[in-house]
Design an enzyme around this catalytic site. Structure first.
Site, short mmCIF file in Angstrom:
data_model
loop_
_atom_site.label_atom_id
_atom_site.label_comp_id
_atom_site.label_asym_id
_atom_site.label_seq_id
_atom_site.Cartn_x
_atom_site.Cartn_y
_atom_site.Cartn_z
CD GLU A 1 -34.35 52.25 -3.04
OE1 GLU A 1 -35.38 51.62 -3.28
OE2 GLU A 1 -33.80 51.95 -3.75
CB SER B 1 -45.06 47.77 -1.03
OG SER B 1 -44.28 47.16 -1.28
CB SER B 2 -41.85 50.63 -5.14
OG SER B 2 -41.31 50.49 -5.50
CG ASN B 3 -41.43 44.98 -2.99
OD1 ASN B 3 -41.79 43.84 -3.35
ND2 ASN B 3 -41.44 45.82 -2.58
S1 SF4 Z 1 -36.97 45.18 -1.90
FE1 SF4 Z 1 -35.38 43.58 0.02
S2 SF4 Z 1 -32.77 43.38 -0.98
FE2 SF4 Z 1 -34.09 44.76 -2.35
S3 SF4 Z 1 -33.59 46.78 -1.88
FE3 SF4 Z 1 -35.33 46.84 -0.48
S4 SF4 Z 1 -34.47 45.63 0.95
FE4 SF4 Z 1 -33.04 44.69 0.01
#
Ligand code: SF4
Length: 319
Positions: free
Chosen positions: A136, A233-235
């Site tokens: 990203e 996966s960052s999140n």
């Molecule tokens: S986590 Fe999901 S909703 Fe948030 S920016 Fe990434 S793809 Fe989009």
């Protein structure tokens, strides 16, 4: 594993909600599946469509072929760009090669790209708060000419970075950061560069925000947090950090049930479970099934909000 006769030890599972797939991931997967239906296999996908092996392998079974660069596509096949977004040079290369491309960039990432363009057009240098090397971040930096964006990863970076014209600055953020860390970085930037422009809050998306809020809500009650998600996966990685910083002593990222080290649960009475935005619910259910084999489980789902966000598919797939 205990024998059939042995009494199982009680274990409370606190299931965080929301967890797992977000609207951007759901849309990206649907784009690949619809493209396969419409154009037939193979459909090429540049980079993992979302950061999850289970998802990637499932799409491979359906006929998707994953590559890192367009140069690896051997001929005139359709190509999908991943949910993380791509530098402008990528669609330009696809156009030059006359490839049919479908952009699965999450609309919330595209929104950040547009913010960057608006600030650049207004003559501002961009500060991007994010993690070096994440697709990203590469995609967002690639929206603007070389040198137009400075990456700030940490509060220490924010404290020492300098600019030629500190009055002409704006910041944007990666969508999947830790909210608390990002607020700290923004505070330092605002203190050092009072004229800096930025979004009303940050660009962290609703899905990241909600998953972190759900983990914070249950963290103190949990002896252990299992975060289901991929190491890239960052999140998902942020959910492990948020669990620990919110009072959960032990937290681990696992891709699937098979990665759980059962020693982690030796003295655990309450385990929290969540999943990153790119992890399908089936992986959560498999973890619960494994826990059920070993413990007398009680499940409590704690929901901080109900998500209703939905993103449309590109017109090329719906017309
Ligand atoms: S986590 Fe999901 S909703 Fe948030 S920016 Fe990434 S793809 Fe989009």
């Amino acid at each position: 594993m205990p024998t059939a006769q042995a009494a199982k030890r009680p274990l409370t599972i606190l299931l965080a909600a929301p967890r797992g797939f977000c609207a951007g991931v759901d849309r990206a997967i649907q784009i690949v599946q619809r493209a396969l239906e419409r154009f037939g296999a193979p459909v090429y996908v540049r980079h993992e469509i979302v950061h999850n092996r289970h998802v990637v392998e499932e799409l491979e079974r359906q006929g998707a072929v994953f590559v890192e660069e367009l140069a690896e596509i051997p001929g005139d096949y359709p190509v999908v760009f991943s949910a993380h977004g791509v530098p402008k040079a990528v669609p330009a290369e696809a156009e030059e090669r006359k490839l049919l491309y479908l952009d699965a960039t999450c609309p919330l990432v595209s929104k950040v790209h547009r913010e960057a363009e608006v600030h650049y057009a207004a003559g501002r240098h961009l500060v991007l708060i994010g993690h070096a090397g994440h697709p990203e971040v590469i995609g967002t930096i690639g929206q603007l000419p070389f040198g137009a964006v400075t990456l700030v990863e940490t509060i220490e970076d924010a404290g020492r970075v300098t600019f030629a014209d500190p009055k002409k600055l704006a910041y944007i953020t990666q969508t999947t950061l830790s909210i608390d860390d990002t607020i700290g970085i923004i505070d330092v930037l605002r203190r050092r560069f009072p004229a800096i422009h930025g979004p009303r809050k940050e660009d962290i998306c609703y899905a990241t925000t909600n998953r972190q809020a759900a983990v914070k809500t249950i963290a103190e009650r949990c002896d252990l947090m299992l975060v289901i998600g991929a190491p890239n996966s960052s999140n998902s990685r942020r959910l492990v950090e948020v669990a620990k910083s919110s009072g959960c002593i032990d937290a681990h990222l696992v891709q699937r049930a098979g990665e759980i080290d059962w020693d982690w649960l030796q003295t655990v009475d309450t385990v929290g479970i969540t999943a990153g935005a790119s992890a399908p619910e089936i992986l959560v259910q498999q973890v619960i099934d494994e826990l059920k084999q070993r413990f007398d489980i009680t499940i409590e789902e704690i929901s901080v909000t109900v998500e209703t966000t939905h993103f449309k598919l590109p017109r090329a797939l719906t017309a």
